[in-house]
Design a protein around this motif. Structure first.
Motif, PDB file in Angstrom:
ATOM      1  N   LYS A   6      95.886   8.556  72.172  1.00 29.64           N
ATOM      2  CA  LYS A   6      95.737   9.931  72.631  1.00 29.64           C
ATOM      3  C   LYS A   6      96.285  10.039  74.046  1.00 29.64           C
ATOM      4  N   LYS A   7      97.261  10.892  74.203  1.00 33.22           N
ATOM      5  CA  LYS A   7      97.912  11.075  75.495  1.00 33.22           C
ATOM      6  C   LYS A   7      97.648  12.488  75.999  1.00 33.22           C
ATOM      7  N   PHE A   8      97.327  12.594  77.306  1.00 29.86           N
ATOM      8  CA  PHE A   8      96.980  13.866  77.906  1.00 29.86           C
ATOM      9  C   PHE A   8      97.810  14.092  79.166  1.00 29.86           C
ATOM     10  N   GLU A   9      97.888  15.335  79.578  1.00 31.63           N
ATOM     11  CA  GLU A   9      98.694  15.673  80.755  1.00 31.63           C
ATOM     12  C   GLU A   9      98.162  15.005  82.015  1.00 31.63           C
ATOM     13  N   THR A  10      96.882  15.138  82.276  1.00 31.93           N
ATOM     14  CA  THR A  10      96.312  14.687  83.542  1.00 31.93           C
ATOM     15  C   THR A  10      95.112  13.781  83.312  1.00 31.93           C
ATOM     16  N   GLU A  11      94.707  13.109  84.365  1.00 30.24           N
ATOM     17  CA  GLU A  11      93.511  12.280  84.317  1.00 30.24           C
ATOM     18  C   GLU A  11      92.282  13.132  84.042  1.00 30.24           C
ATOM     19  N   ASP A  12      92.250  14.347  84.554  1.00 31.01           N
ATOM     20  CA  ASP A  12      91.115  15.226  84.304  1.00 31.01           C
ATOM     21  C   ASP A  12      91.022  15.575  82.817  1.00 31.01           C
ATOM     22  N   ASP A  13      92.159  15.755  82.171  1.00 32.39           N
ATOM     23  CA  ASP A  13      92.165  15.998  80.727  1.00 32.39           C
ATOM     24  C   ASP A  13      91.627  14.784  79.976  1.00 32.39           C
ATOM     25  N   VAL A  14      91.980  13.593  80.442  1.00 28.13           N
ATOM     26  CA  VAL A  14      91.441  12.369  79.843  1.00 28.13           C
ATOM     27  C   VAL A  14      89.925  12.342  79.991  1.00 28.13           C
ATOM     28  N   ALA A  15      89.427  12.702  81.179  1.00 25.92           N
ATOM     29  CA  ALA A  15      87.987  12.686  81.428  1.00 25.92           C
ATOM     30  C   ALA A  15      87.244  13.622  80.477  1.00 25.92           C
ATOM     31  N   VAL A  16      87.793  14.790  80.229  1.00 28.15           N
ATOM     32  CA  VAL A  16      87.168  15.742  79.306  1.00 28.15           C
ATOM     33  C   VAL A  16      87.165  15.187  77.885  1.00 28.15           C
ATOM     34  N   ARG A  50      83.006  10.753  84.501  1.00 32.38           N
ATOM     35  CA  ARG A  50      82.222  11.686  85.310  1.00 32.38           C
ATOM     36  C   ARG A  50      81.774  12.940  84.558  1.00 32.38           C
ATOM     37  N   LYS A  51      82.541  13.388  83.565  1.00 31.93           N
ATOM     38  CA  LYS A  51      82.188  14.617  82.856  1.00 31.93           C
ATOM     39  C   LYS A  51      80.875  14.475  82.094  1.00 31.93           C
ATOM     40  N   LEU A  52      80.493  13.247  81.751  1.00 33.07           N
ATOM     41  CA  LEU A  52      79.228  13.035  81.047  1.00 33.07           C
ATOM     42  C   LEU A  52      78.026  13.396  81.908  1.00 33.07           C
ATOM     43  N   THR A  53      78.206  13.411  83.218  1.00 28.78           N
ATOM     44  CA  THR A  53      77.102  13.739  84.128  1.00 28.78           C
ATOM     45  C   THR A  53      77.023  15.235  84.393  1.00 28.78           C
ATOM     46  N   GLU A  54      77.851  16.002  83.711  1.00 23.19           N
ATOM     47  CA  GLU A  54      77.897  17.452  83.897  1.00 23.19           C
ATOM     48  C   GLU A  54      77.512  18.152  82.592  1.00 23.19           C
ATOM     49  N   SER A  55      77.246  19.442  82.703  1.00 18.90           N
ATOM     50  CA  SER A  55      76.988  20.252  81.519  1.00 18.90           C
ATOM     51  C   SER A  55      78.281  20.394  80.699  1.00 18.90           C
ATOM     52  N   PRO A  56      78.204  20.395  79.370  1.00 21.66           N
ATOM     53  CA  PRO A  56      76.998  20.413  78.524  1.00 21.66           C
ATOM     54  C   PRO A  56      76.474  19.033  78.148  1.00 21.66           C
ATOM     55  N   TYR A  57      77.185  17.977  78.538  1.00 23.41           N
ATOM     56  CA  TYR A  57      76.855  16.642  78.030  1.00 23.41           C
ATOM     57  C   TYR A  57      75.558  16.086  78.595  1.00 23.41           C
ATOM     58  N   VAL A  58      75.361  16.246  79.900  1.00 21.92           N
ATOM     59  CA  VAL A  58      74.200  15.606  80.522  1.00 21.92           C
ATOM     60  C   VAL A  58      72.889  16.094  79.912  1.00 21.92           C
ATOM     61  N   ASP A  59      72.862  17.322  79.405  1.00 19.24           N
ATOM     62  CA  ASP A  59      71.630  17.884  78.842  1.00 19.24           C
ATOM     63  C   ASP A  59      71.532  17.741  77.327  1.00 19.24           C
ATOM     64  N   SER A  60      72.590  17.267  76.683  1.00 19.16           N
ATOM     65  CA  SER A  60      72.585  17.219  75.217  1.00 19.16           C
ATOM     66  C   SER A  60      72.543  15.807  74.650  1.00 19.16           C
ATOM     67  N   ILE A  61      72.856  14.810  75.466  1.00 14.21           N
ATOM     68  CA  ILE A  61      72.877  13.422  74.998  1.00 14.21           C
ATOM     69  C   ILE A  61      71.475  12.826  75.050  1.00 14.21           C
ATOM     70  N   HIS A  62      71.124  12.038  74.053  1.00 10.25           N
ATOM     71  CA  HIS A  62      69.820  11.357  74.010  1.00 10.25           C
ATOM     72  C   HIS A  62      69.907  10.068  74.841  1.00 10.25           C
ATOM     73  N   TRP A  63      69.841  10.229  76.140  1.00 13.27           N
ATOM     74  CA  TRP A  63      70.052   9.106  77.054  1.00 13.27           C
ATOM     75  C   TRP A  63      69.026   7.991  76.872  1.00 13.27           C
ATOM     76  N   SER A  64      67.832   8.326  76.442  1.00 14.31           N
ATOM     77  CA  SER A  64      66.782   7.304  76.297  1.00 14.31           C
ATOM     78  C   SER A  64      67.110   6.290  75.218  1.00 14.31           C
ATOM     79  N   LYS A  65      68.090   6.604  74.370  1.00 16.27           N
ATOM     80  CA  LYS A  65      68.490   5.706  73.288  1.00 16.27           C
ATOM     81  C   LYS A  65      69.688   4.830  73.663  1.00 16.27           C
ATOM     82  N   TRP A  66      70.222   5.032  74.844  1.00 16.37           N
ATOM     83  CA  TRP A  66      71.388   4.240  75.274  1.00 16.37           C
ATOM     84  C   TRP A  66      70.962   2.857  75.754  1.00 16.37           C
ATOM     85  N   LEU A  67      71.806   1.867  75.471  1.00 15.21           N
ATOM     86  CA  LEU A  67      71.667   0.499  75.985  1.00 15.21           C
ATOM     87  C   LEU A  67      72.967   0.176  76.717  1.00 15.21           C
TER      88      LEU A  67
END
Length: 258
Positions: A6-16, A50-67
Motif C-alpha cells: 500500500k503506497k500513499f502520498e504522504t507520511e500523514d496518509d500512511v499514519a491514517v 500517532r493517529k491511534l491516540t486520537e479520535s475516533p480510535y482512542v475511544d473505540s479500541i478495547h485497550w484493556s485487551k491489548w498485550l
C-alpha cells in the motif's frame, strides 16, 4: 504468505491508513481470541502510530485487551533516551489506557545474553499459560500483529546484513553486542519468531530507506543475496505501508506480490 503493498502520498496518509488497519485487526483478534498481541519496534514507527491516540480510535479500541511486546530493544535502562520502551511509552503507551501489567518490557540490569534469555523465557511462559497462542507450523509464539520498520540498508529489528543472528533457527530471542548503530548491546526477535506472526505491517516512510525498498520490492528482488527485510515472510499476511518518499516510482512495474 500473502503480501499487500500500500503506497500513499504522504507520511500523514500512511499514519491514517495504519490506524484504520490496526483498529480493524484489534477488533478482529479480540473477537476471535479475547486479546490482541502487538509487537512494537523503534525508529519512526511509534510516531506513525500517532493517529491511534486520537479520535475516533482512542475511544473505540478495547485497550484493556491489548498485550504489548518489543521486537528488539537496546540493553539500557528503561528510562534511557535510547530505550525503545521509553520511545513507545512517551509517544504512544502513556496516551492510551493499556494496563501496565499487559506491557512486557525487558528486565533491567542484566547482560545482553541474560536479557535475551529472560525475555524468551517470559514469552514461553506466556505460551504455556495460554496468554499467547502457538504457531502450529513452527511451535514458536504466534503474535497477532508485528509492527516493523526498516533501516536504510534493509535491516529489521536488530537483525543486520552482516550479523550471523539473522540466520538463527532455534532461539526465539537473541542478542548482539556490536550493533553498527549505537547503542551496541541489543536483544532482538529472530526470524522464526517474527515469521510465526499472523500479521506483519512493514511501515517505511521517508527517503532514507528508498534504495532498500527498491531492492526488496523490485523486479530483481530474488536475484541476489537477500537483505534482512526480504526474510520477513509471515504465516499470515505481510502488508507494506509506504509513502511517496520511500517509493518514489511506479510500484506496479516493480513490485513483486507473493
Amino acid at each position: 504468505m500473502v503480501s499487500h503493498i500500500k503506497k500513499f502520498e504522504t507520511e500523514d496518509d500512511v499514519a491514517v491508513a495504519l490506524a484504520k488497519y490496526i483498529c480493524h485487526l484489534s477488533a478482529k483478534f479480540i473477537a476471535m481470541h479475547g486479546s490482541f498481541s502487538v509487537v512494537l519496534s523503534g525508529g519512526t514507527l511509534i510516531d506513525t502510530m500517532r493517529k491511534l491516540t486520537e479520535s475516533p480510535y482512542v475511544d473505540s479500541i478495547h485497550w484493556s485487551k491489548w498485550l504489548i511486546f518489543f521486537l528488539d530493544e537496546r540493553v539500557v535502562p528503561l528510562d534511557d533516551s535510547d530505550s525503545n520502551y521509553k520511545l513507545a511509552y512517551d509517544g504512544f503507551l502513556k496516551k492510551v489506557p493499556i494496563p501496565e501489567c499487559n506491557i512486557y518490557p525487558i528486565k533491567e540490569g542484566l547482560s545482553p545474553e541474560e536479557t535475551a534469555d529472560e525475555y524468551e523465557h517470559r514469552l514461553k511462559h506466556l505460551v504455556a499459560n495460554k496468554t499467547l497462542r502457538t504457531s502450529h507450523a513452527t511451535g514458536f509464539a504466534k503474535f497477532d500483529l508485528m509492527l516493523v520498520g526498516m533501516g536504510p540498508e534493509g535491516h529489521v529489528a536488530s537483525l543486520f546484513c552482516w550479523h550471523f543472528q539473522r540466520f538463527e533457527k532455534q532461539k526465539w530471542v537473541t542478542f548482539i553486542t556490536d550493533s553498527p548503530k549505537p547503542p551496541p548491546q541489543r536483544i532482538t526477535f529472530t526470524f522464526p519468531l517474527i515469521n510465526s506472526a499472523s500479521e506483519i505491517a512493514m511501515v517505511v516512510t521517508g527517503e532514507d530507506a528508498a534504495d532498500a525498498v527498491k531492492v526488496a520490492l523490485g523486479k530483481h528482488a530474488n536475484d541476489h543475496y537477500p537483505l534482512p527485510v526480504q526474510k520477513v515472510s509471515p504465516e499470515g499476511t505481510l502488508t507494506w505501508f509506504l509513502d511517496n518518499k520511500a517509493a518514489p516510482w511506479n510500484l506496479g512495474a516493480l513490485c513483486v506480490i507473493l
